[in-house]
Structures are given as structure tokens and as C-alpha cells.
Write a protein that holds these residues in place. Sequence first.
Motif, mmCIF file in Angstrom:
data_model
loop_
_atom_site.group_PDB
_atom_site.id
_atom_site.type_symbol
_atom_site.label_atom_id
_atom_site.label_comp_id
_atom_site.label_asym_id
_atom_site.label_seq_id
_atom_site.Cartn_x
_atom_site.Cartn_y
_atom_site.Cartn_z
ATOM 1 N N SER A 1 -15.763 15.699 -12.966
ATOM 2 C CA SER A 1 -14.830 14.825 -12.264
ATOM 3 C C SER A 1 -13.390 15.040 -12.705
ATOM 4 C CB SER A 1 -15.213 13.352 -12.459
ATOM 5 O OG SER A 1 -15.213 13.010 -13.831
ATOM 6 N N HIS B 1 -21.308 24.014 -1.407
ATOM 7 C CA HIS B 1 -22.306 23.010 -1.022
ATOM 8 C C HIS B 1 -23.046 23.437 0.244
ATOM 9 C CE1 HIS B 1 -20.871 20.335 -4.105
ATOM 10 N NE2 HIS B 1 -19.639 20.358 -3.620
ATOM 11 N N ALA C 1 -21.279 15.656 -0.307
ATOM 12 C CA ALA C 1 -21.198 16.221 -1.661
ATOM 13 C C ALA C 1 -19.995 15.698 -2.444
ATOM 14 C CB ALA C 1 -21.145 17.746 -1.589
ATOM 15 N N VAL C 2 -18.890 15.402 -1.745
ATOM 16 C CA VAL C 2 -17.699 14.917 -2.447
ATOM 17 C C VAL C 2 -17.615 13.392 -2.456
ATOM 18 C CG1 VAL C 2 -16.423 17.030 -1.930
ATOM 19 C CG2 VAL C 2 -16.149 15.031 -0.429
ATOM 20 N N GLY C 3 -18.653 12.738 -1.915
ATOM 21 C CA GLY C 3 -18.717 11.289 -1.994
ATOM 22 C C GLY C 3 -17.933 10.538 -0.949
ATOM 23 N N GLU D 1 -15.822 20.583 -8.834
ATOM 24 C CA GLU D 1 -15.355 19.205 -8.774
ATOM 25 C C GLU D 1 -15.443 18.711 -7.327
ATOM 26 O OE1 GLU D 1 -11.940 18.025 -11.482
ATOM 27 O OE2 GLU D 1 -11.693 20.200 -11.510
ATOM 28 N N PRO D 2 -15.329 17.380 -7.096
ATOM 29 C CA PRO D 2 -15.458 16.848 -5.735
ATOM 30 C C PRO D 2 -14.211 17.072 -4.888
ATOM 31 C CG PRO D 2 -15.012 15.066 -7.257
ATOM 32 C CD PRO D 2 -15.202 16.307 -8.097
ATOM 33 N N TRP D 3 -13.992 18.320 -4.551
ATOM 34 C CA TRP D 3 -12.796 18.715 -3.813
ATOM 35 C C TRP D 3 -13.213 19.523 -2.591
ATOM 36 C CZ3 TRP D 3 -8.402 18.827 -1.674
ATOM 37 C CH2 TRP D 3 -7.705 20.009 -1.371
ATOM 38 N N ASN E 1 -21.471 19.715 -11.801
ATOM 39 C CA ASN E 1 -20.416 18.820 -11.323
ATOM 40 C C ASN E 1 -19.574 18.231 -12.447
ATOM 41 O OD1 ASN E 1 -20.953 18.646 -8.343
ATOM 42 N ND2 ASN E 1 -22.964 18.055 -9.090
#
Length: 338
Positions: free
Chosen positions: A79, A57, A269-271, A48-50, A77
Motif C-alpha cells: 500500500s 491483474h 483489484a484496486v478496491g 500497489e493499488p494503482w 500487494n
Amino acid sequence: MNYKSISKQFSRAAIALGIVGALASAQANAQDQIPSKPEPGTFKIGIEPWLGYGQWHVAASKDLFKKAGLEEVELVNFSEDKDINAALASGQLDAANIATHTAMGMVAAGLPVKIVSLLDFSLKADAILAGSDIKSVADLKGKNIAFEEGTTSDILLNYALSSNGMTINDIVRVPMPAADAGTALIAGRVPVAVTYEPYISTALAQDKNIKLLFEAGKDPGLVSDVLVVREEVLKQKPGQVLAMIKAWDAALADYKANTEEDRTIISKAVGASPDDLKTAFDGVQYYTSAEAAKAFAGDFKTKIFADVLKAAKTAGLVTQDVSADSMIDTSFVDAANK
């Protein structure tokens, strides 16, 4: 004095020692049986984006998986926790990066997974955010609070409330993904939100009236993340699992040597941008496999596991006891450091 009773006690002690010895021997044998060369094929890991999962990454960006001997690693991935949990349970993934309490819930529900390494502790990277009119946790009573149920946000909120003599029933729940909770707070739809980075930094940057009310570091390890692997995969692809742990170590070593460069990789990678996450990274404590092995033999097993289990049960996320001994397989972090 009841000599028969004493005799039984000694017999039980001998049996217990025998079991412990057998377990230790089995684990030592398991280490010896882990091949140093990974098996062929793809290793699929849920993410997840953490920030806490950021070293994967780095490994992907710098070809550290290939250097560890892995043919291909697919970072899948997600969310939301519920989706990554479902994918792991259905066998679509070999492994997943998940919160400690989530691993407990999986095992309690009968999902055959093992914790093979400790990835990170969140100290300041999970938090309760509030507007200027909320001065303390006590002020949360009766308030609408946005948070993602079943996640680390749920754990943190329940712990904060319990520490101040309240329960989840003292607030008004506003369930939503952690990615949306901070946005809801900024927009004024709720006065309080529970979320994690990078969403914390985004909220703080966009509204100067928003503040950190309560952080995960109040109880280090309460919000922690682990690498779990399906037991079937541990048996079929143990060499790949070991190689993944070695790749994590290589990425973390690179991160320490090239911090700014690797933070840029992780941020993308996490935006988020590196500038937005400048302080957020300092709120995460990453673990090498050697540090994970030490934690598994020490505080994580003796204190943190119990604290997380208690908080998870209070939140209703885990309905029955699980044990550290049954959940943690230390053979892979031990093998990585032989």
C-alpha cells in the motif's frame, strides 16, 4: 592549428565510438541469449493499488501468465512505496512496478536494478486536489497540504510549486499515505491533498466542492511507471522476465479488445467500482513493449528522464545524477518484438 590536440580528439572519438559499438554489440548479444522458454519456478512482482499496473491483474485473471509459459506468478500487494522498495531491496521480490523517480533513487543508492520496460504515463490520474477556496497553485502558499513523501505525489507537488516560483518550504507539509490524503481533504482536516486514482475519483464523488487544481499531464511523463528487475534476476531468470513482458502485452491487447470487462477486473483489484473509475482510466496511458522500446530510443531517454530527474532532485528524493544509459536495459522489450 594544434595537430596533436586534433589527434587526441580523434583518438577520443574513436574510443567513444568503440565503446558505443561494444555496448550495442553487448545488447544485441544479450537479446540473443534470452531464452524463449521461461525458467521453472515462481516470479514474484511487487504491486500497489494503482490503475497503471492494472494489466498485471488482467493477466492473472485471464491466465495470460500461464499462456506465456510461466509456472507461477505471485503478485505481492503493497500500500506504500517505502514497503515495496524495502521488499525489492531485500531480495523478497524479483521485480517491482515503481515510479520512474523511485527507480532513480534506488540506483543512486546503489541498489542493483534495471528498468526493463515502460508501463504507463499518468496524465490525469495523479493530481493536486483542493477545496473551493483555493483558486490556483499560487494560493497554496502557507497552506497545509497532505501528501505521501517520497512518492509521485511528492514529485508532482514540487513540480507544481517550482513552476509557480515556489518551493516545498512555502507550504506546510502534512505527510500521510496517498490513500489517506483524499480522505483528509474530504473530512476538512486539510485544504489541499495530493493523491492518485482511485482516490481522486473517490474524493471528487464524495465532495462536489473539491476540484482538480493541477494534473500530472502538465508535463507528460513526469509521473510515469516502469518495471524494474533486480540484476541478479536478469542473469538467473531472463526467460521469466521476457515472458512477463509478453504477458503484459497480451493483457494490454485483451484490454483494448475487452475494455469494459477488463476495467472491471482492474477496478476490483484496486478496491473501487468501475463506475467510480469511469473517467480515471482515461487519465492513464498504457505502453506496449513495442511502444516502450520506441520511447526508450526517443523522448523518454532524451527529455522525460531529465525532467523526472530534475524534479526528483528538487524534491530531495534523488541526491545525485543517474543516467538513462546506465539504468535502462532495452534488451527485453527488443526481444519481445523480434
